[in-house]
Write a protein that holds these residues in place. Structure first.
Motif, PDB file in Angstrom:
ATOM      1  N   GLU A 164      -6.479  -7.115  -2.197  1.00 34.81           N
ATOM      2  CA  GLU A 164      -5.170  -6.585  -2.573  1.00 34.81           C
ATOM      3  C   GLU A 164      -5.143  -6.192  -4.039  1.00 34.81           C
ATOM      4  O   GLU A 164      -4.649  -5.137  -4.402  1.00 34.81           O
ATOM      5  N   ASP A 202      -3.322  -6.987   6.728  1.00 38.38           N
ATOM      6  CA  ASP A 202      -4.643  -6.652   6.209  1.00 38.38           C
ATOM      7  C   ASP A 202      -5.744  -6.842   7.241  1.00 38.38           C
ATOM      8  O   ASP A 202      -5.488  -7.044   8.422  1.00 38.38           O
ATOM      9  N   GLU A 207      -2.242   0.376   7.683  1.00 38.90           N
ATOM     10  CA  GLU A 207      -1.393  -0.709   7.181  1.00 38.90           C
ATOM     11  C   GLU A 207      -0.186  -0.161   6.424  1.00 38.90           C
ATOM     12  O   GLU A 207       0.927  -0.664   6.576  1.00 38.90           O
ATOM     13  N   HIS A 232       0.827  -1.221   0.000  1.00 41.21           N
ATOM     14  CA  HIS A 232       0.000   0.000   0.000  1.00 41.21           C
ATOM     15  C   HIS A 232       0.861   1.270   0.000  1.00 41.21           C
ATOM     16  O   HIS A 232       2.039   1.210  -0.282  1.00 41.21           O
ATOM     17  N   HIS A 278       2.444  -7.103   4.448  1.00 39.45           N
ATOM     18  CA  HIS A 278       1.084  -6.613   4.654  1.00 39.45           C
ATOM     19  C   HIS A 278       0.622  -6.870   6.076  1.00 39.45           C
ATOM     20  O   HIS A 278       1.233  -7.651   6.817  1.00 39.45           O
TER      21      HIS A 278
HETATM   22 ZN   LIG Z   1      -2.401  -5.222   2.429  1.00 37.26          ZN
END
Ligand SMILES: [Zn+2]
Length: 372
Positions: free
Chosen positions: A254, A225, A169, A154, A223
Motif C-alpha cells: 500500500e 488487496d 480494486e 487506489h 481496500h
Molecule cells: Zn489496496
C-alpha cells in the motif's frame, strides 16, 4: 475524547503548520410531503448553521432563511398540503414556499441535524399577524454532526489489486465507499465525505491531509488487496511494528502506491509540543482501536472473515495524529471466492451495513466517553 483531542491539537497545530478548516454548512437533502391537511418539510443539515422563518403577504409565502448554506437538495419542492410550490433561491439563501392558503410553520421533534417542520393550515388572521411580526416566526440551529471520511483505496493510474476475472480494486473500493456513504446518510448520525468521487489518483499523504483539514472524527480506508492464501475481511490499525507478516506485506505494498513518500510532519522541537503530540497520538490510536473492534464484531456477523481479523501495520494512510483511522480489507481479490463475492452489490451492501453499524456504535460510545 474528541473535544479533548482538539484542545491538545489547538496547542500543537500551530507547530504542525496545519491549515484551519473551513466548516461549510449545507443542506444535503430536502423533502416536502403531504401529511393530512398539512405539509411536512424535512431537511438533512450538515451544520453548523442556524435558520429562521418569516411570513410574507401578497402573495402569501413562508420563507426559510438558511444563511450561508450550500443547498444540495432539489431546486423545486411540492406541491404538498397548503404549499403550492417551493423553490430554493441560492442568491438569497432562502427556501421560499408559496402558499395556496394561509399556513404557519411548527417545528416537530426530530434527531439532531434532521429538523422536521410542519406547515399547518392557519386562520387568515393568524397568518396576517405573522406577516406583521418584527422578529422571526420560528428559529433554530443545527450543531455540526461528526464527519466520517471514507477513503476508496487506489484510483487513476494505480488500479490496486486485480482479480483473476479482471476486477480492479480501485473500482470496487469506490462502489463500496458509495454504498457505505448511503448507509451512513440514512442513519443521519454523521456527515460523510469521500476522498475521491471519481477514478483519480490521490497520494496517500493527500488522503491523510484531506481528513485532517476537515477535522474528521474518523477515517475509513477501503481496500480489497491481494495476498497469497488470504481470504475474508479484516481490519487494520496503525502500528510501527506489524502484527504479522501478512499485515506487514500489505502495508509495504500500500505504501508503495504513493511514490511521493509518506506524510511529512514538520519537526516539533520544543519538548512540550512533542509530549502533547504523543498524548494526542495515544488517544487517537485508542479511538481507532475501539472502532476497529466494533467493525470486526459487525463484519464477523455478516461476512466471511480472515482468521485473526483485527491486525496492525505501518500504513501511511493511517498516520493522521489526531484522526482515528482504520483500513478495512473487505476481502482479497487474489482469492477467487472473495473476488466473486465482492463483485456482487448484495455482498458490498452487507459490508456497508456492517461498517455503518460499527460507525454508529462507535460515535455513540465516543460521545459517552466525551460526556462521561
Ligand atoms: Zn489496496
Amino acid at each position: 475524547m474528541l473535544v479533548g483531542r482538539r484542545h491538545i491539537l489547538g496547542l500543537s497545530l500551530g507547530a504542525l503548520g496545519s491549515a484551519q478548516p473551513a466548516l461549510a454548512a449545507s443542506v444535503g437533502m430536502a423533502g416536502l410531503t403531504t401529511e393530512g391537511r398539512a405539509a411536512r418539510l424535512s431537511l438533512m443539515l450538515e451544520g453548523p448553521l442556524s435558520w429562521h422563518w418569516r411570513a410574507l403577504a401578497a402573495p402569501q409565502r413562508l420563507v426559510l432563511a438558511l444563511p450561508s448554506v450550500a443547498w444540495q437538495g432539489p431546486a423545486r419542492l411540492g406541491p404538498a398540503g397548503p404549499v403550492s410550490a417551493g423553490r430554493f433561491d441560492p442568491a438569497a439563501a432562502e427556501l421560499v414556499l408559496n402558499l395556496a392558503r394561509p399556513a404557519l410553520p411548527r417545528r416537530l421533534p426530530g434527531p439532531p441535524g434532521r429538523p422536521m417542520v410542519e406547515i399547518a393550515p392557519a386562520s387568515t388572521e393568524a397568518f396576517a399577524a405573522a406577516t406583521r411580526r418584527e422578529g422571526p416566526l420560528a428559529q433554530g440551529s443545527a450543531p455540526a454532526l461528526p464527519l466520517v471520511v471514507i477513503d476508496p483505496g487506489h484510483g487513476g493510474h494505480d488500479p490496486g489489486a486485480i482479480g483473476r476475472r479482471g476486477t480492479e480494486e480501485k473500482r470496487l473500493t469506490l462502489t463500496a465507499a458509495q454504498a457505505l456513504r448511503r448507509k451512513l446518510q440514512e442513519g443521519g448520525k454523521c456527515r460523510v465525505v469521500l476522498t475521491r468521487e471519481r477514478d483519480e489518483f490521490i497520494s496517500l499523504a493527500d488522503r491523510v491531509a484531506f481528513a485532517r483539514t476537515r477535522e474528521a472524527a474518523l477515517l475509513i480506508s477501503l481496500h480489497a488487496d491481494s495476498a497469497p492464501g488470504a481470504k475474508g475481511a479484516s481490519v487494520y490499525t496503525l502500528a510501527e511494528t506489524a502484527s504479522d507478516p501478512l499485515s506487514e506485506a500489505l502495508a509495504r505494498r500500500e505504501n508503495n502506491a504513493d511514490l511521493a513518500g509518506g506524510l511529512s510532519l514538520p519537526s516539533v522541537p520544543p519538548e512540550v509540543q512533542a509530549i502533547l503530540l504523543s498524548l494526542m497520538r495515544q488517544e487517537t490510536r485508542g479511538d481507532a482501536a475501539r472502532f476497529a473492534g466494533a467493525a470486526v464484531r459487525e463484519l464477523t456477523r455478516t461476512v466471511a472473515i480472515l482468521p485473526k481479523p483485527r491486525r496492525e501495520a505501518d500504513f501511511i494512510v493511517l498516520k493522521a495524529p489526531e484522526v482515528p483511522s482504520v483500513l478495512v480489507e473487505m476481502g482479497f481479490l487474489s482469492d477467487p471466492g472473495d473476488e466473486a463475492a465482492l463483485r456482487k452489490p448484495e455482498h458490498r451492501a452487507l459490508i456497508a451495513a456492517s461498517l455503518a453499524r460499527a460507525v454508529e456504535a462507535w460515535l455513540t460510545s465516543s460521545r459517552a466517553i466525551a460526556h462521561g
